[in-house]
Structures are given as C-alpha cells and as structure tokens.
Design an enzyme around this catalytic site. Sequence first.
Site, PDB file in Angstrom:
ATOM      1  N   HIS A 194      46.360  10.903  55.191  1.00 14.11           N
ATOM      2  CA  HIS A 194      44.772  11.197  54.938  1.00 14.11           C
ATOM      3  C   HIS A 194      44.148  11.773  56.136  1.00 14.11           C
ATOM      4  O   HIS A 194      43.319  11.162  56.961  1.00 14.11           O
ATOM      5  CB  HIS A 194      44.172  10.149  54.456  1.00 14.11           C
ATOM      6  CG  HIS A 194      42.902  10.529  53.918  1.00 14.11           C
ATOM      7  ND1 HIS A 194      41.838   9.503  53.340  1.00 14.11           N
ATOM      8  CD2 HIS A 194      42.047  11.512  53.953  1.00 14.11           C
ATOM      9  CE1 HIS A 194      40.872   9.967  53.016  1.00 14.11           C
ATOM     10  NE2 HIS A 194      40.841  11.296  53.266  1.00 14.11           N
ATOM     11  N   HIS A 211      41.852  15.380  57.555  1.00 16.56           N
ATOM     12  CA  HIS A 211      41.292  16.598  57.187  1.00 16.56           C
ATOM     13  C   HIS A 211      41.037  17.502  58.498  1.00 16.56           C
ATOM     14  O   HIS A 211      40.995  17.396  59.562  1.00 16.56           O
ATOM     15  CB  HIS A 211      39.941  16.204  56.802  1.00 16.56           C
ATOM     16  CG  HIS A 211      39.983  15.415  55.618  1.00 16.56           C
ATOM     17  ND1 HIS A 211      40.313  15.711  54.329  1.00 16.56           N
ATOM     18  CD2 HIS A 211      39.320  13.932  55.113  1.00 16.56           C
ATOM     19  CE1 HIS A 211      40.065  14.793  53.208  1.00 16.56           C
ATOM     20  NE2 HIS A 211      39.711  13.899  53.751  1.00 16.56           N
ATOM     21  N   SER A 225      34.294  17.034  52.548  1.00 21.38           N
ATOM     22  CA  SER A 225      32.995  17.317  51.976  1.00 21.38           C
ATOM     23  C   SER A 225      32.544  18.726  51.726  1.00 21.38           C
ATOM     24  O   SER A 225      31.474  19.495  51.348  1.00 21.38           O
ATOM     25  CB  SER A 225      31.969  16.687  53.056  1.00 21.38           C
ATOM     26  OG  SER A 225      32.132  17.286  54.257  1.00 21.38           O
ATOM     27  N   HIS A 269      39.714  12.323  45.545  1.00 20.69           N
ATOM     28  CA  HIS A 269      38.611  12.468  46.510  1.00 20.69           C
ATOM     29  C   HIS A 269      37.442  13.353  46.337  1.00 20.69           C
ATOM     30  O   HIS A 269      37.523  14.564  46.009  1.00 20.69           O
ATOM     31  CB  HIS A 269      39.428  13.065  47.980  1.00 20.69           C
ATOM     32  CG  HIS A 269      38.869  12.671  49.091  1.00 20.69           C
ATOM     33  ND1 HIS A 269      37.214  12.877  49.447  1.00 20.69           N
ATOM     34  CD2 HIS A 269      39.126  12.230  50.314  1.00 20.69           C
ATOM     35  CE1 HIS A 269      37.053  12.477  50.599  1.00 20.69           C
ATOM     36  NE2 HIS A 269      38.265  12.104  51.248  1.00 20.69           N
ATOM     37  N   TYR A 314      31.578   8.542  48.540  1.00 20.30           N
ATOM     38  CA  TYR A 314      33.075   8.431  48.775  1.00 20.30           C
ATOM     39  C   TYR A 314      33.768   7.051  48.201  1.00 20.30           C
ATOM     40  O   TYR A 314      34.665   7.079  47.056  1.00 20.30           O
ATOM     41  CB  TYR A 314      33.606   8.586  50.337  1.00 20.30           C
ATOM     42  CG  TYR A 314      33.701  10.008  50.670  1.00 20.30           C
ATOM     43  CD1 TYR A 314      33.115  11.090  50.094  1.00 20.30           C
ATOM     44  CD2 TYR A 314      34.331  10.415  51.699  1.00 20.30           C
ATOM     45  CE1 TYR A 314      33.039  12.290  50.535  1.00 20.30           C
ATOM     46  CE2 TYR A 314      34.340  11.460  52.266  1.00 20.30           C
ATOM     47  CZ  TYR A 314      33.664  12.789  51.729  1.00 20.30           C
ATOM     48  OH  TYR A 314      33.819  13.775  52.241  1.00 20.30           O
ATOM     49  N   GLU A 318      42.299   8.976  57.853  1.00 18.40           N
ATOM     50  CA  GLU A 318      41.008   9.912  57.523  1.00 18.40           C
ATOM     51  C   GLU A 318      40.471  10.726  58.769  1.00 18.40           C
ATOM     52  O   GLU A 318      39.416  10.990  58.642  1.00 18.40           O
ATOM     53  CB  GLU A 318      39.791   9.158  56.704  1.00 18.40           C
ATOM     54  CG  GLU A 318      38.718  10.003  55.768  1.00 18.40           C
ATOM     55  CD  GLU A 318      37.692   9.127  55.600  1.00 18.40           C
ATOM     56  OE1 GLU A 318      37.647   7.724  55.928  1.00 18.40           O
ATOM     57  OE2 GLU A 318      36.614   9.580  54.835  1.00 18.40           O
ATOM     58  N   ARG A 335      33.859   8.791  63.654  1.00 17.81           N
ATOM     59  CA  ARG A 335      34.294   9.212  65.042  1.00 17.81           C
ATOM     60  C   ARG A 335      33.631   8.188  65.997  1.00 17.81           C
ATOM     61  O   ARG A 335      32.860   7.508  65.727  1.00 17.81           O
ATOM     62  CB  ARG A 335      34.286  10.540  65.347  1.00 17.81           C
ATOM     63  CG  ARG A 335      34.670  11.208  64.398  1.00 17.81           C
ATOM     64  CD  ARG A 335      34.485  12.993  64.339  1.00 17.81           C
ATOM     65  NE  ARG A 335      34.581  13.727  63.287  1.00 17.81           N
ATOM     66  CZ  ARG A 335      34.438  14.984  63.127  1.00 17.81           C
ATOM     67  NH1 ARG A 335      34.448  15.583  64.172  1.00 17.81           N
ATOM     68  NH2 ARG A 335      34.765  15.274  62.012  1.00 17.81           N
TER      69      ARG A 335
END
Lengths: 338, 338
Positions: free
Chosen positions: A6, A8, A72, A176, A192, A281, A287
């Site tokens: 996972h 992105h 998103s 998702h 989510y 993710e 972060r």
Amino acid sequence: MIIDVHGHYTTAPGELAAFRDAQLARLENPGAASAALAAISDDQVRESVENNQLRVLSERGGEMMLFSPKASGMEHHVPDPKVAEAWARASNDLVHRVGELFPEHFAPVAQLPQTPAGGLDHVVAEARRTVGELEFVGVNVNPDPSGTWAGLPVTDESWFPLWETLEELDVPAMVHVSTACNPNFHTLGAHYLNADTSVFVQLLQSDLFERFPRLRLVLPHGGGAVPYHWGRYRGLAMRNGWQDPGELLRNVFFDTAVYHQPGIDLLTEVIPATNILFASEMLGAVRGADPATGIGWDDTLRYVERAGLDDDDFAAITEVNARRVYPALDRRLTAQGR
Amino acid sequence: MIIDVHGHYTTAPGELAAFRDAQLARLENPGAASAALAAISDDQVRESVENNQLRVLSERGGEMMLFSPKASGMEHHVPDPKVAEAWARASNDLVHRVGELFPEHFAPVAQLPQTPAGGLDHVVAEARRTVGELEFVGVNVNPDPSGTWAGLPVTDESWFPLWETLEELDVPAMVHVSTACNPNFHTLGAHYLNADTSVFVQLLQSDLFERFPRLRLVLPHGGGAVPYHWGRYRGLAMRNGWQDPGELLRNVFFDTAVYHQPGIDLLTEVIPATNILFASEMLGAVRGADPATGIGWDDTLRYVERAGLDDDDFAAITEVNARRVYPALDRRLTAQGR
C-alpha cells in the site's frame, strides 16, 4: 523480502496536477484550453520517488512496494466519464513508468475511472488495459465513487461486471475511497476508515463470494474499525443469521496501515496471519515521527516486528501472503529470480 | 458499585411501538386517527425490565444502569418537529417511570426531539424538561439527525444552543446516532461506529471545547475506530496543526461497549482509565453468547475484569468516572446513601 502492498504516488511531478487542474478548469468553462499532460522526463520520474518513497522504503528495510496513484486525488465524484478515463490513464501511465524505472522496488496498482453514474464499461476497460496489457498487479476500487455514499453497496449486482473482470484477470482489489464530499467526514481521518468498516459489513451480509469465489478484496487502514470490533461482528452475524466474519477470510485481507503498536498488536491477535498484508500507506496520510518514540508514524514494519510474531507468521505478513494474493506480483518477482 | 452508562429500553411495552406506528401512519395519511399512547400500567413497566435489563444487570454484578430509549428507534430523520417532540416525550416519560420504579438500578437518560431541519428550540426544551424537571442524568445527542449525514458537523455554530444548554444543565451527552437511511451503512454494524469515529475527528479539528469547556461528550461503542487508530490521529494532528487527541480527553469519554477481550485490552491500553466509562449497551445490538467462551457478547464486565487493571483503574472505569462525568447521577446515589 519485505513487500509493502500500500504505497501511493503522492509525489508525482507537478505536470500531473497541472493536467488535472486543466481538466477541471475545462469542466467549469468549456471554452478553456484542452487538457494535455506535459512531457515528463524519466529523470523527473526518478527524482520524484528516489528521495521519497524509494528512500523511505529502503531505509526501513522494505524491498518492494505496490504503488498506486494518490488515493484522495482519484476524485471519482467528478461525474464526466471521459474526464475520469483520461485522468486514470494519465495517473496509471505514470505509476507504470515508476515500475519500469525501478522494477525491483515498485509494482503498479491501477486507479480506475469510476464515476457516480457513468457505468462500468470504461472502468472494466481500464482494468483490462492496466492489468492485461501493462501487467499491473492489482487495482484500487472506490466503494463510494460519489464521495457522498449516493451509490449502492459493493454487493449490489450493478458492481458484478467489475468483480467478474477482476476474477478473470486474477488480481485483487484494494477497496479504497477517495476524497469525501461531505463536511462531516474528514477524508483521511474518518472517511477512509468508515469506508473500510462499511464495506466489511456489506460483505458480511451478502453472498458475494459464493458468486465470485476467486475475488479477493484488501481492506486498507487495518480494516477501519473491524478488528477492534471483531466480537461485535461475530455476535451480530450470529443474531442476524449472517455468515460468520471468519468465513469472509477466504476472500478478504487486512493491511497493516495502523500507526501505533497497540493497534498492530490487536490486528495480529484478532486476524489470522494468513489474512494480513504488510503495508505502510506511505507517503500518505500521516508523515513525521512520534516524538515519544522517534518512530515514524507510518513505519509500520517496526510495529509488526514488535508484535511477537513467530517467523512463519512474520514471513506470511511481510511476503508470502502478498505473493499469494497478488499472483501477478509473484510472477514479476519470480522472473527477477526473487 | 458497578455503573453501566449505556443501556437502552429496547423492551418497552408494545403500547409504545403502537403509538409510534400511529404517529407514522398519520404522517402518511393525515386522515388517520390521532396518535395517543395507550395506558401502560406500572406492572407492565416492571415486567418489561425485570426479566430483561434488570435481570441481566444483576446476574452480571451490575448495580446501576443509565437507561435511555432505544437508539435505533429515535428516528430523528422523520422531519416533523411536533411528531419528534411527542415521540421523545412519550419515550422519555417511560424511561423516567423505569427510574422511578427501580431507583436503585436505573437512572434515565433522554432522547431529544431532533429533526433534520427543525431547529433546536424544542430540543433544548426537552433537555430542560427531562434534566431540569425530571432529573434525568444525561441526554443522547444524534450527530446525524438526517440519517444520511445531510447536516453539519457538531462543531458548527448551529449546534451551539444545545451545547450551551448542556453546560448550563451540567449533564453530559452521549453522541449516539439512530437508524441509518443509507443502504451502504448497516445501522448497528457500520453507522454507529462510523458516527463515533467521524465526530471524534470533527472535534479534533475544532476549538469547540475552548468555547464550551464544561461540555462533556461520551463516545459509545468504544469510540468506533478511534482507539484502534490512536496513532493515526496523533500523527494527523501533528501534521495538520490540530490539537493533540490527548487534549480532547478533558471533555471526551469512551464507553466499553466493545464485545471481545482484545478490543477492551486495546481500549484500556490506549485511553487513560480516567476517560473510560463502563458500559454494555444491553439489551442492544448484540445478544447471545460467544460459543467459544460461553461469555455473553455484551457482558463487557468480564472483559474489563480481565484487562489487567489495578484496583484504582477498575474503580475509575466502573464507578468513579461515571459519578464525576454524570454529577446528577452522583447526587441520586448520594441521596440513596451509596
């Protein structure tokens, strides 16, 4: 080998966002310039991941990441199917390039051009293009393309053409959502997780996997609220005559995008190791690092390492399950002698 | 003393449901008979709880239960304010009678006559009637009266008159949705938990408690997905410049309606004992017992007993916190010499 299922592409070159902006501007004003993706060089693509996902992956001991467009940013609520198609193609072509430039570290997962009311023909077509032609190893499916939950549950027959296609292509879907279009739901904090929970209960009440026994769905973010409320689901199932939640584990998998030790401890206690897929993710919602421990919030490998797993379960969660659930990934790795 | 802060009158005499049916029939057909609640005798009220909530409470070692009308039956999505008012009054008067008949075991908590667009005047009035006149110890507030999340977050100023009133009355609100009006969300399996999660994130982004420092909100069902994702919220808060989730603990409390040991273990590990309130939600969503352990799904006291708490934390969760968060309950108990 540590496989992260996972990741992105949240760090794509600015040309991709500019293309999206031009698409949206033209929807607002049909007289605006036609949207076209400006050329992006291989060096730009390399730079965009080398100091981001690839660096973080390597520093943390990960070797392979399943890599999909920014979740998103999928924005399936924009209703024009042609716009959705062009946006998905542009986004997918770029994660494909990342996979071509760094074949030992990234394997692409597709965004699909879903829309609230645009039907599934072009969605199925993009799944076929990415998986069938470009050897993507999986797809992301948004259970709420409207962003307001205006559509039907994923167990409704209107979804069946997509599930049939994924069975035929033999790739799993990560379920998702994208941006929430309701001020009650913060996208990353509530929407989510709510989506993961809601889809699980939709599945629990249905016979979807009797109809599609080879369909495999991955619930991200540790399955939303599901493992924390596993007893609730077992009890609700008994009381309502639904299947036991354990029966869903033939087809449903949970990732480890849960950002603290107690959460991972619960996940690995409640859900069998056969059904957990390592994931961070990253670079995603959260972060930075926990000031109390110094551990990066999304450095979920640290939590998995400390969850008291035996070697077999650790290997299952970090590699073996991913190769089984994503056979196209296994083929890639095998071809690389890994 | 074991105090259960979350019980529902799901076993009310049939006259109450008949009244509701007549209300709804008249909304469909204004020529139908006017709705009136038939007389219910004290014996009927006694019987409705003696062999249900009271028996189960006593068998499990509980002594006092905070008792509110059936949550899914509140049905705030029905738009007529006068209907909502009559329905809340009838439901509240009945839980009040339970509290009068069994003052040592039940303390009433109010349903409020919320509607999607009917304003708060009659909502505030019913809070004043139940708490101010009938000495209810708390209220349930539905953060989604539409059942489709068509309204605004609880942090929007349109909610302020209600929060002001609860501060003035010095009672907490349990934030509890009713029936979902969207097929994507199973009411008991998804909507309840999603609401708990969503409201927490609304609060996390806001300064509601700077404006209402004495407002106290109880999140039921163990806070939905929140404790399982506590690290996600800490990280999101740092990244977005929100308050730390820990700061919300001055005003936000979590109940223990989580139906398995690992869930309660996580809750008590992540959330300080000062902010956990013992609750079963019985007789509620999940009835029956786990065949693997023989423990009733909602016999949450068993899980709390086995969570490895020291005596102080156990007392805080099962009694001390409830008396602090619900001062009107403490006054009742003190008047009884307890």
